[in-house]
Design a protein around this motif. Structure first.
Motif, PDB file in Angstrom:
ATOM      1  N   GLN A 416       0.831  -1.206   0.000  1.00  0.00           N
ATOM      2  CA  GLN A 416       0.000   0.000   0.000  1.00  0.00           C
ATOM      3  C   GLN A 416       0.863   1.251   0.000  1.00  0.00           C
ATOM      4  OE1 GLN A 416      -3.495   0.159  -0.274  1.00  0.00           O
ATOM      5  NE2 GLN A 416      -2.959   2.296  -0.695  1.00  0.00           N
ATOM      6  N   ASN A 417       1.963   1.225   0.731  1.00  0.00           N
ATOM      7  CA  ASN A 417       2.872   2.377   0.730  1.00  0.00           C
ATOM      8  C   ASN A 417       3.418   2.650  -0.669  1.00  0.00           C
ATOM      9  OD1 ASN A 417       2.568   2.924   3.448  1.00  0.00           O
ATOM     10  ND2 ASN A 417       4.343   1.703   4.063  1.00  0.00           N
ATOM     11  N   ASP A 418       3.696   1.580  -1.425  1.00  0.00           N
ATOM     12  CA  ASP A 418       4.155   1.752  -2.803  1.00  0.00           C
ATOM     13  C   ASP A 418       3.078   2.412  -3.656  1.00  0.00           C
ATOM     14  OD1 ASP A 418       6.697   0.545  -2.426  1.00  0.00           O
ATOM     15  OD2 ASP A 418       5.791  -1.445  -2.602  1.00  0.00           O
ATOM     16  N   LEU A 419       1.834   1.964  -3.486  1.00  0.00           N
ATOM     17  CA  LEU A 419       0.740   2.582  -4.238  1.00  0.00           C
ATOM     18  C   LEU A 419       0.596   4.058  -3.872  1.00  0.00           C
ATOM     19  CD1 LEU A 419      -2.093  -0.127  -4.184  1.00  0.00           C
ATOM     20  CD2 LEU A 419      -0.826   0.711  -6.176  1.00  0.00           C
ATOM     21  N   THR A 436      -6.447   1.095  -3.531  1.00  0.00           N
ATOM     22  CA  THR A 436      -6.024   0.306  -2.373  1.00  0.00           C
ATOM     23  C   THR A 436      -5.497  -1.046  -2.833  1.00  0.00           C
ATOM     24  OG1 THR A 436      -8.192  -0.686  -2.009  1.00  0.00           O
ATOM     25  CG2 THR A 436      -7.747   1.429  -0.922  1.00  0.00           C
ATOM     26  N   ILE A 437      -4.692  -1.659  -1.979  1.00  0.00           N
ATOM     27  CA  ILE A 437      -4.066  -2.928  -2.317  1.00  0.00           C
ATOM     28  C   ILE A 437      -5.090  -4.049  -2.460  1.00  0.00           C
ATOM     29  CG2 ILE A 437      -3.654  -3.780   0.025  1.00  0.00           C
ATOM     30  CD1 ILE A 437      -1.011  -3.732  -2.777  1.00  0.00           C
ATOM     31  N   ASN A 438      -6.277  -3.857  -1.868  1.00  0.00           N
ATOM     32  CA  ASN A 438      -7.334  -4.877  -1.961  1.00  0.00           C
ATOM     33  C   ASN A 438      -8.465  -4.439  -2.893  1.00  0.00           C
ATOM     34  OD1 ASN A 438      -8.335  -2.862  -0.368  1.00  0.00           O
ATOM     35  ND2 ASN A 438      -9.158  -4.192   1.253  1.00  0.00           N
ATOM     36  N   VAL A 439      -8.133  -3.637  -3.905  1.00  0.00           N
ATOM     37  CA  VAL A 439      -9.129  -3.169  -4.866  1.00  0.00           C
ATOM     38  C   VAL A 439      -9.826  -4.376  -5.492  1.00  0.00           C
ATOM     39  CG1 VAL A 439      -7.361  -3.016  -6.673  1.00  0.00           C
ATOM     40  CG2 VAL A 439      -9.494  -1.767  -6.939  1.00  0.00           C
ATOM     41  N   GLY A 454      -2.249 -14.664 -10.070  1.00  0.00           N
ATOM     42  CA  GLY A 454      -1.437 -14.462  -8.877  1.00  0.00           C
ATOM     43  C   GLY A 454      -2.140 -13.660  -7.800  1.00  0.00           C
ATOM     44  N   ALA A 455      -1.461 -13.544  -6.657  1.00  0.00           N
ATOM     45  CA  ALA A 455      -2.053 -12.897  -5.485  1.00  0.00           C
ATOM     46  C   ALA A 455      -2.352 -11.427  -5.718  1.00  0.00           C
ATOM     47  CB  ALA A 455      -1.113 -13.056  -4.283  1.00  0.00           C
ATOM     48  N   LEU A 456      -1.578 -10.784  -6.572  1.00  0.00           N
ATOM     49  CA  LEU A 456      -1.783  -9.362  -6.840  1.00  0.00           C
ATOM     50  C   LEU A 456      -2.466  -9.120  -8.186  1.00  0.00           C
ATOM     51  CD1 LEU A 456       1.507  -7.731  -5.465  1.00  0.00           C
ATOM     52  CD2 LEU A 456      -0.767  -7.736  -4.434  1.00  0.00           C
ATOM     53  N   LYS A 457      -3.197 -10.109  -8.658  1.00  0.00           N
ATOM     54  CA  LYS A 457      -3.905  -9.969  -9.932  1.00  0.00           C
ATOM     55  C   LYS A 457      -4.777  -8.725  -9.943  1.00  0.00           C
ATOM     56  CE  LYS A 457      -7.493 -12.261 -12.699  1.00  0.00           C
ATOM     57  NZ  LYS A 457      -8.234 -13.538 -12.925  1.00  0.00           N
ATOM     58  N   ASN A 458      -5.500  -8.493  -8.860  1.00  0.00           N
ATOM     59  CA  ASN A 458      -6.414  -7.345  -8.802  1.00  0.00           C
ATOM     60  C   ASN A 458      -5.670  -6.029  -8.992  1.00  0.00           C
ATOM     61  OD1 ASN A 458      -5.111  -7.726  -6.277  1.00  0.00           O
ATOM     62  ND2 ASN A 458      -6.691  -6.552  -5.211  1.00  0.00           N
TER      63      ASN A 458
END
Length: 600
Positions: A416-419, A436-439, A454-458
């Protein structure tokens, strides 16, 4: 400005010195078609003078032609012909293999590099100019990689009698790309930082390193035809992170301004020299007779696509719904990301730069979504064909932030800090809600890019959206779809505005009809010629029932589509073949050791 005038004067001199000879005195000293390296490469000034001739290799783009950001274009583009199966080695010409003098450029760069050691002077300054030359070589070669997958690598000029070199086959993609990366790394290590934003500095070299490393890393990750290289993808993504981190930690650049006007200013300003978002930009100036052709972006040969328009989020940060997809032109801009109306011509737009006082009508034959991003907005910057003087970004900080976010997401390390330090700075400028990281996953994006997992597909999907809208019309979209192995996008029909049926419409937002679409001149739905004389009138068929240029996707309603994309002439993307271009038959005759790219 004085420095800039000197640069262009010297570059002009070098063009004469290197290629044609400009006067009799010069020809008495040097051959007309070559440069005497023994007499020339002596001082650092000689290196500076020579490398000034390379600045033509750095250019700005102000359109997304060949990509799905274009709804319709009237140009006979090589890419569109490929999608219709109309090109092969006999119908390609030289295209990118010799485009913009790529091999001549490589020769001239190598000529300098093999002679640079003769120059006397400060070693750090010498390495700066060598770094610039190696950066230019990297850019030339990576252009060949993107079009053909590989090329013969030359690190020195080829002698005319060196048949082994002249007739060699392509080196492997790995060898060429590793050589490109070595050149980029040298430039990043040894070029000076400087404060100029029109001269190529270390920061620009880092920007190009990041751009190419991201491209290569994602290409290797998503392209099955080079699956043997997939295991090396992360090393390139890590290099993209390194290069962008170097720029971000420098404190030299920032996202500038607030609101839609700040975003617009990046593309319509006649002086970007003080803008801290610019890492490298092209300076246009009336007094120097340095002008561009940005006035053509609005309704010359293309419009933008409904696909691009639908990518913009609503002002609350959520994707559009099916109900939003059927909004007409006058309603589709309501409560949307402000960047949409700074990119696509909105209802009531007046082209003041062209001294217009009336709203510009949409052009249904192109799809109705005109481009206004990069359009000069005042008569002081708008001069007509080839006469405009707005400065143009080449590398801007927003791209660096997006590369950083995408590379980290692909590596699976994004936080989230990177975003907050990247994407959300861009959203904050135009007062859009943060990512957000959970968009949640947007099903429309998931359908557009089915290979993402993958886990960060979203987050990867959402970063791709952000990249598309922030960098729209800046020349990135085609390359993005190619590196993501998203060629199936081009089998979708290209579309423009939605119309609920045939009839007359107010598309300028003043309550007065200005555009009409009828099935044919024989069926004007009871309207008289007198009633229609002030309207732009379009038909889907001629008086004999033959198709014209456009039709409605659902027959009597729907999005504007183009008969050139109908079943009889539909686009087809053959993977992996169409991720590359064929070499022309002439090139294969000249050098029978060359091989066609994958699939050809």
């Amino acid at each position: 400005m004085k420095q800039l005038k000197t640069i262009y004067a010297v570059a002009t001199f070098m063009g004469c010195a290197l290629f044609t000879g400009c006067n009799d005195d010069y020809l008495q000293k040097y051959p007309e078609d070559s440069l005497n390296e023994e007499a020339f490469f002596k001082t650092l000034t000689d290196l500076e003078t020579y490398t000034n001739g390379f600045y033509g290799m750095f250019g700005a783009s102000y359109d997304d032609l060949f990509s799905d950001n274009i709804g319709h274009g009237t140009g006979d583009y090589t890419f569109s012909q490929k999608l219709k199966g109309r090109i092969d080695e006999t119908k390609i010409g030289s295209f990118g293999w010799k485009k913009d003098g790529v091999w001549e450029n490589i020769h001239d760069i190598n000529f300098m590099l093999v002679n640079a050691h003769k120059v006397e002077g400060d070693e750090n300054e010498k390495k700066h100019y060598i770094g610039l030359a190696r950066l230019c070589r990297a850019l030339q070669y990576y252009g060949l990689i993107k079009n053909y997958g590989s090329a013969p690598w030359y690190s020195a000029p080829i002698a005319t009698d060196d048949e082994e070199a002249l007739y060699k086959t392509q080196d492997s993609r790995s060898l060429v790309v590793d050589s490109v990366m070595a050149d980029l790394q040298y430039a990043c290590d040894y070029m000076q930082e400087g404060s100029s934003r029109t001269r190529v500095t270390r920061y620009a070299a880092l920007g190009y390193m990041a751009r190419i490393a991201l491209h290569e890393g994602t290409f290797r990750k998503y392209h099955e035809e080079i699956s043997e290289l997939a295991g090396t993808a992360n090393s390139f993504l890590e290099k993209a992170v390194w290069a962008t981190d170097e720029i971000m930690s420098s404190g030299q650049f920032e996202i500038t301004g607030k609101g839609a006007a700040a975003y617009r200013d990046l593309f319509t300003n006649p002086d970007l020299s003080k803008n801290k978002e610019m890492i490298l930009f092209s300076d246009y100036d009336k007094d120097l007779n340095r002008k561009n052709n940005t006035s053509t972006v609005l309704n010359w040969q293309w419009n933008l696509s409904r696909s691009l328009a639908d990518s913009y989020l609503k002002s609350d940060g959520t994707p559009i719904t099916e109900a939003d997809r059927t909004k007409t032109f006058v309603d589709m801009f309501t409560d949307r990301d402000p960047r949409m109306a700074e990119t696509i011509m909105y209802p009531g737009f007046i082209n003041e730069g062209d001294n217009s006082t009336l709203p510009t009508k949409i052009v249904l034959d192109y799809g109705g979504l005109g481009q206004i991003k990069f359009l000069p907005r005042t008569d002081a910057t708008y001069g007509g064909w080839g006469e405009n003087i707005t400065d143009l970004p080449i590398i801007r900080y927003a791209e660096i932030l997006l590369i950083n976010a995408e590379a980290k997401a692909e590596l699976g390390i994004l936080t989230q800090n990177d975003l907050n330090a990247t994407v959300n700075l861009l959203r904050s400028r135009v007062e859009m809600p943060e990512m957000t990281i959970n968009v949640p996953i947007d099903p429309a994006l998931e359908a557009l890019y089915p290979s993402v997992s993958g886990a960060l597909k979203n987050v990867i999907l959402e970063i791709r959206r952000e990249r598309r809208v922030e960098l729209a019309c800046e020349g990135f979209r085609y390359d993005d779809t190619m590196r993501w192995a998203a060629g199936s996008i081009y089998e979708r029909p290209f579309e423009g505005v939605y119309l609920p049926g045939f009839g007359v419409y107010d598309c300028t937002g003043d309550g007065v009809p200005d555009v009409a679409l009828f099935k044919s001149p024989n069926d004007k739905m009871g309207y008289t010629d007198e009633e229609l004389k002030e309207l732009s009138v379009y038909y889907t068929e001629d008086e004999n029932g033959a198709p014209k240029q456009i039709y409605l996707s659902e027959g009597d309603k729907g999005n504007i589509r183009f008969y050139s994309d109908t079943d009889e002439d539909a686009n087809k993307f053959i993977a992996p073949k169409y991720y590359y271009y064929p070499l022309s038959k002439d090139e294969l005759v000249l050098n029978p050791n060359l091989k066609q790219p994958i699939g050809w």
